[in-house]
Structures are given as structure tokens and as C-alpha cells.
Design an enzyme around this catalytic site. Structure first.
Site, PDB file in Angstrom:
ATOM      1  N   ASP A  43      16.349  50.901  19.825  1.00 32.91           N
ATOM      2  CA  ASP A  43      17.081  52.268  19.212  1.00 32.91           C
ATOM      3  C   ASP A  43      18.477  53.067  20.103  1.00 32.91           C
ATOM      4  O   ASP A  43      17.729  52.692  21.199  1.00 32.91           O
ATOM      5  CB  ASP A  43      16.026  53.786  18.829  1.00 32.91           C
ATOM      6  CG  ASP A  43      16.639  54.432  17.538  1.00 32.91           C
ATOM      7  OD1 ASP A  43      16.535  54.318  16.436  1.00 32.91           O
ATOM      8  OD2 ASP A  43      17.816  55.545  17.177  1.00 32.91           O
ATOM      9  N   ASP A  65      21.645  49.340  21.155  1.00 31.26           N
ATOM     10  CA  ASP A  65      22.569  49.636  20.381  1.00 31.26           C
ATOM     11  C   ASP A  65      22.883  48.158  19.302  1.00 31.26           C
ATOM     12  O   ASP A  65      23.314  47.644  19.439  1.00 31.26           O
ATOM     13  CB  ASP A  65      23.490  50.449  20.800  1.00 31.26           C
ATOM     14  CG  ASP A  65      24.786  50.702  19.748  1.00 31.26           C
ATOM     15  OD1 ASP A  65      24.671  49.457  18.330  1.00 31.26           O
ATOM     16  OD2 ASP A  65      25.901  51.269  19.602  1.00 31.26           O
ATOM     17  N   VAL A  66      22.412  47.982  17.852  1.00 32.28           N
ATOM     18  CA  VAL A  66      22.051  46.996  16.918  1.00 32.28           C
ATOM     19  C   VAL A  66      24.097  46.652  17.433  1.00 32.28           C
ATOM     20  O   VAL A  66      24.322  45.379  16.585  1.00 32.28           O
ATOM     21  CB  VAL A  66      21.939  47.488  15.740  1.00 32.28           C
ATOM     22  CG1 VAL A  66      19.942  47.438  16.135  1.00 32.28           C
ATOM     23  CG2 VAL A  66      22.837  48.118  14.822  1.00 32.28           C
ATOM     24  N   ASN A  92      16.415  47.587  10.150  1.00 29.56           N
ATOM     25  CA  ASN A  92      16.225  48.938   9.810  1.00 29.56           C
ATOM     26  C   ASN A  92      17.271  49.361  10.538  1.00 29.56           C
ATOM     27  O   ASN A  92      17.969  50.648   9.294  1.00 29.56           O
ATOM     28  CB  ASN A  92      14.699  49.565  10.310  1.00 29.56           C
ATOM     29  CG  ASN A  92      15.072  51.390  10.128  1.00 29.56           C
ATOM     30  OD1 ASN A  92      14.747  52.017   8.469  1.00 29.56           O
ATOM     31  ND2 ASN A  92      15.401  51.612  11.240  1.00 29.56           N
ATOM     32  N   TYR A 157      29.088  52.611   1.908  1.00 28.70           N
ATOM     33  CA  TYR A 157      27.750  52.127   2.229  1.00 28.70           C
ATOM     34  C   TYR A 157      26.971  51.510   1.421  1.00 28.70           C
ATOM     35  O   TYR A 157      26.539  50.171   1.449  1.00 28.70           O
ATOM     36  CB  TYR A 157      26.744  53.374   2.381  1.00 28.70           C
ATOM     37  CG  TYR A 157      25.373  53.661   2.643  1.00 28.70           C
ATOM     38  CD1 TYR A 157      25.352  54.074   3.295  1.00 28.70           C
ATOM     39  CD2 TYR A 157      24.727  53.673   1.630  1.00 28.70           C
ATOM     40  CE1 TYR A 157      23.639  53.541   4.175  1.00 28.70           C
ATOM     41  CE2 TYR A 157      23.009  54.088   1.972  1.00 28.70           C
ATOM     42  CZ  TYR A 157      22.637  53.603   3.140  1.00 28.70           C
ATOM     43  OH  TYR A 157      21.344  53.567   2.847  1.00 28.70           O
ATOM     44  N   LYS A 161      24.586  48.137   1.982  1.00 35.30           N
ATOM     45  CA  LYS A 161      24.133  47.568   2.125  1.00 35.30           C
ATOM     46  C   LYS A 161      23.693  45.969   0.543  1.00 35.30           C
ATOM     47  O   LYS A 161      22.691  45.239   0.488  1.00 35.30           O
ATOM     48  CB  LYS A 161      23.315  48.685   1.376  1.00 35.30           C
ATOM     49  CG  LYS A 161      22.656  49.476   2.472  1.00 35.30           C
ATOM     50  CD  LYS A 161      22.238  49.112   3.028  1.00 35.30           C
ATOM     51  CE  LYS A 161      21.597  50.497   3.989  1.00 35.30           C
ATOM     52  NZ  LYS A 161      21.210  50.161   5.428  1.00 35.30           N
ATOM     53  N   ALA A 198      20.125  65.513   7.802  1.00 32.69           N
ATOM     54  CA  ALA A 198      21.839  65.885   8.026  1.00 32.69           C
ATOM     55  C   ALA A 198      22.163  65.586   6.428  1.00 32.69           C
ATOM     56  O   ALA A 198      23.066  66.437   6.525  1.00 32.69           O
ATOM     57  CB  ALA A 198      22.187  63.911   8.508  1.00 32.69           C
TER      58      ALA A 198
HETATM   59  P1  NAD Z   1      16.982  57.534  10.001  1.00 31.54           P
HETATM   60  O1  NAD Z   1      19.088  58.750  10.543  1.00 31.54           O
HETATM   61  O2  NAD Z   1      16.021  58.401  10.470  1.00 31.54           O
HETATM   62  O3  NAD Z   1      17.107  56.597  10.626  1.00 31.54           O
HETATM   63  C1  NAD Z   1      17.748  54.802  11.313  1.00 31.54           C
HETATM   64  C2  NAD Z   1      17.352  55.087  12.909  1.00 31.54           C
HETATM   65  O4  NAD Z   1      18.244  54.497  13.223  1.00 31.54           O
HETATM   66  C3  NAD Z   1      17.323  56.410  13.841  1.00 31.54           C
HETATM   67  O5  NAD Z   1      16.829  55.710  14.279  1.00 31.54           O
HETATM   68  C4  NAD Z   1      19.312  55.844  14.235  1.00 31.54           C
HETATM   69  O6  NAD Z   1      18.730  56.538  15.814  1.00 31.54           O
HETATM   70  C5  NAD Z   1      18.594  54.814  14.512  1.00 31.54           C
HETATM   71  N1  NAD Z   1      20.631  53.985  14.553  1.00 31.54           N
HETATM   72  C6  NAD Z   1      21.305  54.053  13.743  1.00 31.54           C
HETATM   73  N2  NAD Z   1      22.652  53.359  14.317  1.00 31.54           N
HETATM   74  C7  NAD Z   1      21.778  52.670  15.217  1.00 31.54           C
HETATM   75  C8  NAD Z   1      22.477  51.693  16.139  1.00 31.54           C
HETATM   76  N3  NAD Z   1      24.185  51.384  16.715  1.00 31.54           N
HETATM   77  N4  NAD Z   1      22.252  50.758  17.207  1.00 31.54           N
HETATM   78  C9  NAD Z   1      20.429  51.287  17.045  1.00 31.54           C
HETATM   79  N5  NAD Z   1      19.816  51.940  15.876  1.00 31.54           N
HETATM   80  C10 NAD Z   1      20.962  53.025  15.141  1.00 31.54           C
HETATM   81  O7  NAD Z   1      17.158  57.473   8.212  1.00 31.54           O
HETATM   82  P2  NAD Z   1      16.397  56.420   7.543  1.00 31.54           P
HETATM   83  O8  NAD Z   1      16.824  57.128   6.126  1.00 31.54           O
HETATM   84  O9  NAD Z   1      15.089  56.554   7.987  1.00 31.54           O
HETATM   85  O10 NAD Z   1      17.111  55.170   7.220  1.00 31.54           O
HETATM   86  C11 NAD Z   1      16.531  53.904   7.367  1.00 31.54           C
HETATM   87  C12 NAD Z   1      17.318  52.925   6.714  1.00 31.54           C
HETATM   88  O11 NAD Z   1      16.458  53.302   5.743  1.00 31.54           O
HETATM   89  C13 NAD Z   1      18.954  52.943   7.610  1.00 31.54           C
HETATM   90  O12 NAD Z   1      19.220  51.378   7.280  1.00 31.54           O
HETATM   91  C14 NAD Z   1      19.058  54.311   5.657  1.00 31.54           C
HETATM   92  O13 NAD Z   1      20.360  53.299   5.195  1.00 31.54           O
HETATM   93  C15 NAD Z   1      17.835  53.172   4.702  1.00 31.54           C
HETATM   94  N6  NAD Z   1      17.855  53.637   3.534  1.00 31.54           N
HETATM   95  C16 NAD Z   1      17.384  55.171   3.738  1.00 31.54           C
HETATM   96  C17 NAD Z   1      17.498  56.027   2.249  1.00 31.54           C
HETATM   97  C18 NAD Z   1      16.517  57.425   2.464  1.00 31.54           C
HETATM   98  O14 NAD Z   1      17.033  57.788   1.510  1.00 31.54           O
HETATM   99  N7  NAD Z   1      16.204  58.295   3.800  1.00 31.54           N
HETATM  100  C19 NAD Z   1      17.541  55.552   1.819  1.00 31.54           C
HETATM  101  C20 NAD Z   1      17.544  54.092   1.045  1.00 31.54           C
HETATM  102  C21 NAD Z   1      17.582  52.938   2.972  1.00 31.54           C
END
Ligand code: NAD
Length: 267
Positions: A43, A65-66, A92, A157, A161, A198
Site C-alpha cells: 500500500d 505504489d502500484v 485491490n 472510474y 473498472k 471520503a
Molecule cells: P479504501 O480507500 O479504503 O481502500 C483503497 C486502498 O488502496 C487504500 O488503502 C489506499 O491507500 C490504497 N491505494 C490507493 N492507491 C494506491 C496506489 N497507487 N498504490 C498502492 N495502494 C494504493 O477503499 P475501498 O472501498 O476499500 O476500495 C478498495 C477497492 O474496492 C478499490 O479498487 C475500489 O475501487 C473498489 N470498490 C469499492 C467500492 C465501495 O463501495 N467502497 C465499490 C466498488 C469497488
């Protein structure tokens, strides 16, 4: 242990989970470790308060950083070196991008596509050779219901996806020969994540916005709650375990039916 729980066990498996510091990624890292996997979280914004729980479950958290190939390469190499190989990859890490296309800057487009799509390309590229050595593996890409049913409010976005879903199917086909299974999960609306919080922090009326999220998902609406990160992690566990040995190229919607179409009226 019953036959079914044995097939969900991850003893001797090594897993990499990107974006595992918070939200769905964190819940996934915890669940895979609870099932016996040796987990490496990458992360770019690690959370100090994870330390005790991660240490207890043997989870290693690394700065990655991915969007940067050098970071991704060293994450995968460290997992292989310290874990003895690589069996599971959960892509993820992701960021949101809620803006009309006419307002999106080139830098914002790049940030969203580089994180949500290029990140999965880089990890996959560097993971596959190590999975081949193990005689197979499982990759899960974190898409979204936006990847199945594009939305008006977040075109960049949705594009990232949707492309990740296409990437999932293409890599599933091309690497079936290596016994590497590749699937996607398409969640939403998931509460208790940094991304969701957020969004809610920006809302004029937080409670009304939560109600709107819930109302858009038929099952979330009848249950009167958002989906939990753990519920998404449980689908990921199925996809990385032997229970899904014949499953590849699928996209499992964990969205309470949100991507099915127009929900029934709430009256
Ligand atoms: P989150 O913000 O809690 O988790 C995202 C994580 O990714 C964070 O820990 C962040 O620091 C990390 N991250 C972001 N950019 C990065 C990078 N360049 N390199 C390494 N780490 C990085 O939010 P979440 O909701 O748990 O999101 C996780 C995944 O689920 C995402 O891909 C998001 O698009 C997807 N998603 C979330 C939802 C929702 O409703 N929360 C719905 C559909 C899909």
C-alpha cells in the site's frame, strides 16, 4: 475439518494484496491470513494502527505504489523471497474519480487509470512467472458494479473498472494454460472504507447520501445497510481457494443487485 472448509483453507499459500491498509483490501488480507495464507500487503499509505493485528496474523505490510513498476516488482520479489513462492494475487488498490468528463484533467485521468488498471497490469506481469513455477495460481481483480453498468457521475472510474473486467477475461483466457485462474469482484456500495468515507465527508447531507447509496441496491435496501468489507473478502476467499478450482474469467457482483437494473419503487 469438513470437506468444504478444507477447500477454503489456504495453508502453505502465499498471497499479495494491494491496497491492503484499509477497507476491502484490509478485510481481505485479514481473512486470507486467518485461513492460513502468508500475506504480503502493498500500500502507498500504510496505516500504523494495523501493526498489532497484522503482526499477530503474520501479515507483512510493505510500501508500494502500484503505479510504479519498480515498487510492484520489489513487492512481488519480497513475497516470493520471504514466502517461498507466490500463489495468490489480489489487485485491490484503487481510487475514485467523481467528475464530469469535461472537468477531468489529464493528470486526474492518468491517476485513476494508472491506479485502477495499470497497477493490475504491473502486478500481474510480475506475478505470473512466479505462479508458473508453482504450477498455477489465482488472481482476483477488484472491479466494481461500475465496471458492469457504467454510471453518469464517474465516467473515468467506470472506464477504469470496465477495462479491468476486460483485462480479467483476457488474462484468464491467455493464462489458463499455466493453470492460473483470473476473476474479478464487482462490489458496491461498501461501507466503512476510506474511499466511501471520503465520499460521505464531501456530502452536504451525510445521512441522506447513505440512504441514497442503500436505496440504489435492492438487497441493501431491504437489509437497510451497506455491504461490509468482510462480505467482499469472503467472495475473494472463495475465488482464491480450491473451492473455485473450475472458476475463471468471471466477475462476481457483490452489490445487492445494484447492477441488475432499475430497482422496484420504494413506495
Ligand atoms: P479504501 O480507500 O479504503 O481502500 C483503497 C486502498 O488502496 C487504500 O488503502 C489506499 O491507500 C490504497 N491505494 C490507493 N492507491 C494506491 C496506489 N497507487 N498504490 C498502492 N495502494 C494504493 O477503499 P475501498 O472501498 O476499500 O476500495 C478498495 C477497492 O474496492 C478499490 O479498487 C475500489 O475501487 C473498489 N470498490 C469499492 C467500492 C465501495 O463501495 N467502497 C465499490 C466498488 C469497488
Amino acid at each position: 475439518m469438513s470437506d468444504a472448509s478444507q477447500r477454503l483453507a489456504l495453508t502453505d499459500r502465499v498471497a499479495v494484496v494491494t491496497g491492503g491498509a484499509t477497507g476491502i483490501g484490509r478485510a481481505t488480507a485479514l481473512l486470507l491470513a486467518e485461513q492460513g495464507a502468508q500475506v504480503f500487503v502493498g500500500d502507498y499509505d500504510p496505516v500504523v494502527s494495523n501493526a498489532d493485528e497484522f503482526t499477530h496474523l503474520g501479515i507483512t505490510e510493505l510500501n508500494c505504489d502500484v503505479r510504479r513498476e519498480t515498487d510492484v516488482k520489489s513487492l512481488i520479489e519480497q513475497a516470493v523471497r520471504d514466502g517461498g513462492g507466490l500463489d495468490i494475487l489480489v489487485n485491490n488498490a484503487g481510487i475514485a474519480m467523481v467528475k464530469p468528463i469535461t472537468d477531468v484533467t489529464e493528470a486526474e485521468w492518468d491517476a485513476c487509470l494508472d491506479t485502477n488498471l495499470k497497477g493490475a497490469f504491473l502486478t500481474t506481469k510480475h506475478a505470473i512467472p512466479h505462479m508458473r513455477v508453482r504450477g498455477g495460481g489465482s488472481i482476483v481483480n477488484m472491479a466494481s458494479n461500475a465496471g458492469i453498468l457504467p454510471r453518469a457521475h464517474d465516467p473515468v472510474y467506470s472506464t477504469s473498472k470496465g477495462a479491468l473486467v476486460a483485462f480479467t477475461k483476457s488474462i484468464a483466457l491467455s493464462h489458463s494454460i499455466d493453470r492460473i485462474r483470473v476473476n474479478a469482484v464487482c462490489p458496491g456500495p461498501v461501507g466503512d472504507t476510506r474511499m466511501m468515507n471520503a465520499d460521505l465527508d464531501k456530502a452536504v447531507d451525510r445521512e441522506a447520501t447513505i440512504k441514497q447509496f442503500i436505496a440504489a441496491s435492492p438487497i441493501a435496501r431491504v437489509a437497510q445497510r451497506m455491504i461490509s468489507p468482510r462480505e467482499v473478502a469472503e467472495a475473494i476467499l472463495y475465488l482464491v481457494s480450491d473451492a473455485s478450482a473450475m472458476v475463471t474469467g468471471t466477475c462476481i457482483a457483490i452489490d445487492g443487485g445494484k447492477s441488475l437494473g432499475v430497482p422496484p419503487s420504494s413506495d
